[in-house]
Structures are given as C-alpha cells and as structure tokens.
Design a protein around this motif. Structure first.
Motif, PDB file in Angstrom:
ATOM      1  N   LEU A   9      40.954  35.033  31.302  1.00 22.27           N
ATOM      2  CA  LEU A   9      41.216  36.140  32.214  1.00 22.27           C
ATOM      3  C   LEU A   9      40.386  37.381  31.898  1.00 22.27           C
ATOM      4  O   LEU A   9      40.402  38.343  32.663  1.00 22.27           O
ATOM      5  CB  LEU A   9      42.705  36.513  32.193  1.00 22.27           C
ATOM      6  N   LEU A  10      39.669  37.357  30.790  1.00 20.25           N
ATOM      7  CA  LEU A  10      38.884  38.531  30.376  1.00 20.25           C
ATOM      8  C   LEU A  10      37.385  38.310  30.546  1.00 20.25           C
ATOM      9  O   LEU A  10      36.584  39.111  30.075  1.00 20.25           O
ATOM     10  CB  LEU A  10      39.177  38.869  28.907  1.00 20.25           C
ATOM     11  N   LEU A  11      36.990  37.245  31.238  1.00 19.47           N
ATOM     12  CA  LEU A  11      35.587  36.844  31.248  1.00 19.47           C
ATOM     13  C   LEU A  11      34.676  37.716  32.110  1.00 19.47           C
ATOM     14  O   LEU A  11      33.481  37.784  31.863  1.00 19.47           O
ATOM     15  CB  LEU A  11      35.467  35.395  31.736  1.00 19.47           C
ATOM     16  N   ASN A  12      35.216  38.343  33.130  1.00 20.71           N
ATOM     17  CA  ASN A  12      34.361  39.047  34.083  1.00 20.71           C
ATOM     18  C   ASN A  12      34.141  40.505  33.698  1.00 20.71           C
ATOM     19  O   ASN A  12      35.075  41.208  33.323  1.00 20.71           O
ATOM     20  CB  ASN A  12      34.973  38.983  35.489  1.00 20.71           C
ATOM     21  N   LYS A  13      32.907  40.946  33.810  1.00 18.48           N
ATOM     22  CA  LYS A  13      32.572  42.346  33.550  1.00 18.48           C
ATOM     23  C   LYS A  13      32.572  43.092  34.880  1.00 18.48           C
ATOM     24  O   LYS A  13      31.538  43.301  35.502  1.00 18.48           O
ATOM     25  CB  LYS A  13      31.208  42.445  32.856  1.00 18.48           C
ATOM     26  N   PHE A  22      47.881  31.177  34.829  1.00 13.68           N
ATOM     27  CA  PHE A  22      48.489  32.432  34.400  1.00 13.68           C
ATOM     28  C   PHE A  22      48.702  33.344  35.602  1.00 13.68           C
ATOM     29  O   PHE A  22      47.774  33.624  36.364  1.00 13.68           O
ATOM     30  CB  PHE A  22      47.617  33.125  33.348  1.00 13.68           C
ATOM     31  N   THR A  23      49.925  33.826  35.773  1.00 16.43           N
ATOM     32  CA  THR A  23      50.264  34.633  36.951  1.00 16.43           C
ATOM     33  C   THR A  23      50.293  36.124  36.652  1.00 16.43           C
ATOM     34  O   THR A  23      50.208  36.937  37.583  1.00 16.43           O
ATOM     35  CB  THR A  23      51.634  34.212  37.501  1.00 16.43           C
ATOM     36  N   ALA A  24      50.436  36.504  35.392  1.00 16.28           N
ATOM     37  CA  ALA A  24      50.490  37.924  35.032  1.00 16.28           C
ATOM     38  C   ALA A  24      50.095  38.078  33.567  1.00 16.28           C
ATOM     39  O   ALA A  24      50.256  37.157  32.761  1.00 16.28           O
ATOM     40  CB  ALA A  24      51.884  38.506  35.270  1.00 16.28           C
ATOM     41  N   MET A  25      49.593  39.258  33.234  1.00 14.13           N
ATOM     42  CA  MET A  25      49.169  39.539  31.871  1.00 14.13           C
ATOM     43  C   MET A  25      49.513  40.989  31.518  1.00 14.13           C
ATOM     44  O   MET A  25      49.234  41.908  32.289  1.00 14.13           O
ATOM     45  CB  MET A  25      47.656  39.318  31.752  1.00 14.13           C
ATOM     46  N   ASN A  63      50.447  46.236  32.871  1.00 13.93           N
ATOM     47  CA  ASN A  63      50.667  44.933  33.498  1.00 13.93           C
ATOM     48  C   ASN A  63      49.545  44.660  34.484  1.00 13.93           C
ATOM     49  O   ASN A  63      49.245  45.495  35.338  1.00 13.93           O
ATOM     50  CB  ASN A  63      52.018  44.908  34.217  1.00 13.93           C
ATOM     51  N   LEU A  64      48.907  43.501  34.362  1.00 11.39           N
ATOM     52  CA  LEU A  64      47.792  43.118  35.222  1.00 11.39           C
ATOM     53  C   LEU A  64      48.133  41.825  35.952  1.00 11.39           C
ATOM     54  O   LEU A  64      48.435  40.816  35.316  1.00 11.39           O
ATOM     55  CB  LEU A  64      46.510  42.930  34.405  1.00 11.39           C
ATOM     56  N   ILE A  65      48.090  41.859  37.264  1.00 11.79           N
ATOM     57  CA  ILE A  65      48.317  40.671  38.081  1.00 11.79           C
ATOM     58  C   ILE A  65      47.014  40.318  38.776  1.00 11.79           C
ATOM     59  O   ILE A  65      46.455  41.145  39.506  1.00 11.79           O
ATOM     60  CB  ILE A  65      49.432  40.912  39.113  1.00 11.79           C
ATOM     61  N   PRO A  66      46.482  39.112  38.550  1.00 13.19           N
ATOM     62  CA  PRO A  66      45.186  38.742  39.144  1.00 13.19           C
ATOM     63  C   PRO A  66      45.229  38.760  40.669  1.00 13.19           C
ATOM     64  O   PRO A  66      46.195  38.307  41.281  1.00 13.19           O
ATOM     65  CB  PRO A  66      44.944  37.319  38.615  1.00 13.19           C
ATOM     66  N   HIS A  67      44.161  39.280  41.265  1.00 16.04           N
ATOM     67  CA  HIS A  67      44.032  39.195  42.721  1.00 16.04           C
ATOM     68  C   HIS A  67      43.823  37.745  43.148  1.00 16.04           C
ATOM     69  O   HIS A  67      44.330  37.320  44.180  1.00 16.04           O
ATOM     70  CB  HIS A  67      42.859  40.056  43.202  1.00 16.04           C
ATOM     71  N   ARG A  68      43.062  37.007  42.349  1.00 18.43           N
ATOM     72  CA  ARG A  68      42.837  35.589  42.634  1.00 18.43           C
ATOM     73  C   ARG A  68      43.938  34.775  41.969  1.00 18.43           C
ATOM     74  O   ARG A  68      44.337  35.049  40.836  1.00 18.43           O
ATOM     75  CB  ARG A  68      41.467  35.140  42.114  1.00 18.43           C
ATOM     76  N   ARG A  69      44.414  33.757  42.661  1.00 19.22           N
ATOM     77  CA  ARG A  69      45.512  32.949  42.145  1.00 19.22           C
ATOM     78  C   ARG A  69      45.055  31.541  41.788  1.00 19.22           C
ATOM     79  O   ARG A  69      45.750  30.575  42.052  1.00 19.22           O
ATOM     80  CB  ARG A  69      46.646  32.909  43.175  1.00 19.22           C
ATOM     81  N   ASP A  70      43.866  31.434  41.163  1.00 22.30           N
ATOM     82  CA  ASP A  70      43.333  30.115  40.822  1.00 22.30           C
ATOM     83  C   ASP A  70      43.507  29.795  39.345  1.00 22.30           C
ATOM     84  O   ASP A  70      42.837  28.934  38.795  1.00 22.30           O
ATOM     85  CB  ASP A  70      41.858  30.007  41.222  1.00 22.30           C
TER      86      ASP A  70
END
Length: 209
Positions: free
Chosen positions: A115-119, A151-154, A141-148
């Motif tokens: 989940l930390l790969l993108n700059k 992991f649903t939340a971090m 709290n971080l919820i990804p915009h993409r759901r692929d």
C-alpha cells in the motif's frame, strides 16, 4: 474581566500549539508519500483474527523502492521472502521449498508494504482522516480509493521520526500490526535487492509476466 481575557488567550495559545503539532505531523505524512524514493527498516508484525486473537507474530526487514518495488523479508519464526520487481510479485516459502509468482496487479496484498508503493500525494491514493493521538504518535486513517487489495483500511502512526507503525484491516476481518525500527529514508539500495531468481530445484507456481 482581566482574568477571563488571560484564560481566553491561554486557551487560544494551546489551540494554536496543538494545531502546529498536527500540521507538522501531517507534513511528515505528506512528505513520506511525495518525497521518499527508497526506504529500509526492521519490522515486527502481528496478525490478529476477526475475534482479536493473535494468530501470528514475525519479524524481519523491509526494503522499498518507488515506484513498484519492494522486498519484504521475514527472519523469524521462519524464513520467508516477498519480492516485487516492478512487474511481478514473488513469494518464496523457504520451509515449503516453494515459490509463487503473480503479476503485481494480482498480488500487491501479499505484503502490507504494497500500500506504500506509489509516489503520489496521499489524497490521490487514500481518503485521509485524522485520529486521536496515541502512544506519543499522531494517527491517520487511510482508506484506499482503489479497492483492488485485500486490505480495506490502514492506520499510520507518525512521530517526528517519521512513520512508526501501520495497522491494516482486511476484508476478512483480520488486523495486521506493523512496528518499524531503525527506519532510513532515501538510502542507496542495490538494485539486486528487488530482483528474484527461484533457487534451483524449488517448485514454482505461476508464470512471470
């Protein structure tokens, strides 16, 4: 009247001080996603089931190179390595003498660091909510915009030393807690750290893209 004025000013001063700390922590979070090219750290990982029972505890080292590359290396209790080389994710289970390979688009949830790969700015990747401070850290709290991802939340714990903890929740109700130690940002990491060749004789499941 003078006493009330002094109390009001003191309250405003405290509020400004708290805001300043929060702003600094938010800057640390933002900078991690926009200014960090490489990262390395030691980690401890705990996995809890949907009932809150500890199911697994492990430790190891993590190396990250943006965009798209990481090496998540378990030392204990068993040797295990997950490598993203920019195209594929390789999972080497040393005990089973087995390697699994999948395209990155199908396997980023193999390691929490995926989940930390993108700059990119954090808001482009996640919906961000500030949480109550805890353990001497600011929490987001971080919820990804993409759901692929599974992991649903971090939740990320941030201090003046950078990101110190991650808490991830998945669609199965499990919770994974990661604590980082000795984190180094933007170190020089050899390119071969993010390359993987299956050892001779191991079973390989899947094909690289």
């Amino acid at each position: 009247m003078k006493k009330i004025l002094l109390q009001t000013l003191a309250g405003l001063s405290l509020a400004v001080s708290s805001w300043a700390v929060s702003a600094a922590d938010r800057t640390t979070l933002d900078n991690f996603f926009t200014q960090v090219n490489t990262m390395q750290a030691q980690f401890t990982q705990e996995v809890y089931d949907d009932g809150g029972k500890l199911r697994q505890k492990s430790q190891g080292n993590v190396f990250l190179s943006r965009p798209g590359k990481f090496s998540w290396e378990y030392r204990a209790p068993e040797a295990h390595r997950i490598v993203a080389d920019g195209k594929n994710v390789w999972v080497h289970d040393v005990e089973l003498d087995q390697v699994t390979v999948k395209p990155m688009s199908q396997a980023l949830s193999a390691a929490p660091v995926g989940l930390l790969l993108n700059k990119q700015p954090v808001e482009k990747q996640f919906r961000v909510t500030e949480l109550e401070p805890s353990g001497g850290m600011a929490w987001f709290n971080l919820i990804p915009h993409r759901r692929d991802s599974d992991f649903t939340a971090m939740d990320l714990g941030v201090s003046d030393r950078g990101i110190q903890e991650m808490v991830l929740r998945d669609k199965f109700g499990q919770e994974t807690k990661i604590r980082f130690n000795g984190m180094s940002l933007n170190p020089a990491i050899p390119a071969n750290r993010f390359q993987f060749t299956p050892p001779a004789g191991v079973d390989v499941i899947g094909k690289p893209s």
